[in-house]
Scaffold this motif. Sequence first.
Motif, short mmCIF file in Angstrom:
data_model
loop_
_atom_site.label_atom_id
_atom_site.label_comp_id
_atom_site.label_asym_id
_atom_site.label_seq_id
_atom_site.Cartn_x
_atom_site.Cartn_y
_atom_site.Cartn_z
N UNK A 260 0.83 -1.20 0.00
CA UNK A 260 0.00 0.00 0.00
C UNK A 260 0.87 1.26 0.00
N UNK A 261 1.98 1.21 0.72
CA UNK A 261 2.93 2.33 0.68
C UNK A 261 3.44 2.51 -0.75
N UNK A 262 3.81 1.41 -1.39
CA UNK A 262 4.32 1.49 -2.77
C UNK A 262 3.24 2.03 -3.71
N UNK A 263 1.99 1.59 -3.55
CA UNK A 263 0.89 2.09 -4.38
C UNK A 263 0.73 3.60 -4.18
N UNK A 264 0.70 4.02 -2.93
CA UNK A 264 0.53 5.44 -2.61
C UNK A 264 1.64 6.28 -3.25
N UNK A 265 2.87 5.83 -3.11
CA UNK A 265 4.00 6.57 -3.67
C UNK A 265 3.90 6.64 -5.20
N UNK A 266 3.52 5.54 -5.82
CA UNK A 266 3.41 5.54 -7.29
C UNK A 266 2.28 6.45 -7.75
N UNK A 267 1.14 6.40 -7.06
CA UNK A 267 0.03 7.29 -7.41
C UNK A 267 0.44 8.75 -7.30
N UNK B 106 5.10 13.23 1.35
CA UNK B 106 4.54 12.61 2.56
C UNK B 106 5.47 11.50 3.05
N UNK B 107 5.98 11.66 4.26
CA UNK B 107 6.84 10.60 4.80
C UNK B 107 5.99 9.44 5.31
N UNK B 108 5.93 8.38 4.52
CA UNK B 108 5.12 7.23 4.91
C UNK B 108 5.99 5.98 4.77
N UNK B 109 5.87 5.10 5.74
CA UNK B 109 6.62 3.84 5.67
C UNK B 109 5.72 2.70 6.12
N UNK B 110 6.22 1.50 6.04
CA UNK B 110 5.43 0.32 6.35
C UNK B 110 4.87 0.32 7.76
#
Length: 165
Positions: free
Chosen positions: A13-20, A34-38
Motif C-alpha cells: 500500500x505504501x508502494x501504491x501510494x507513492x506511485x500514485x 509525505x513521509x510514509x513507511x510500512x
Amino acid sequence: MIVPIEVENAEDYVALTKKLESESDFLLYEAGERPVDGEKMKSMIRAFHHQPNSTILVAIHNGELVGHVMGMGGSAKRNKHVAHVVTGVLKEYHGRGIATELFTHLENWAREQEIHRLELTVMVHNFAALRLYEKVGFQIEGKKKEVLKVDGQWVDEYIMAKLLY
C-alpha cells in the motif's frame, strides 16, 4: 478483485501510494512529500480496522495493488455518519472499470455501516475524475476557491457528495 486492506498489505500500500503520487498532478500530496513507511501504514490500517465507519478497499490485479478507495468516517457523534473519500488507480489501469468497481464496493460497505453521506473534493480541472464521480452518483455541492497551489498556480476544488439514504 476488490477487498478490504489487511495489515499484511501495508508495504504494498505504501508502494501504491507513492506511485500514485508520482504519476498524478491531481492529488493533495506531491511525489515524495509525505513521509510514509510500512510501520506507519500498519498502524493506520489497524486504526481503520477499529473504526466501524472507516475503511480502505484495495483493487488487486495479478497479485498487485493497482488502486484503492478510502472512506474516513467522522469522529464525533454528530458526523460519524459521514465518510470522506480518497481514491486512486494507477494510470496503466485507467479505463478498465476499476475505479467504478471500487466505488460500488465502497457504497455497499457504507450502507452496511449506516453511513449516510460520502463526500470528497476534486480539482475543478480533473475532468476524468469529475465524470467518474458524477457517473457513480456524486453531485457538486460547492466550490472552494483557490484552495490549492499547484505548480505556482491557484486551483479551485469542487466539493462533491452522495447521499445514500
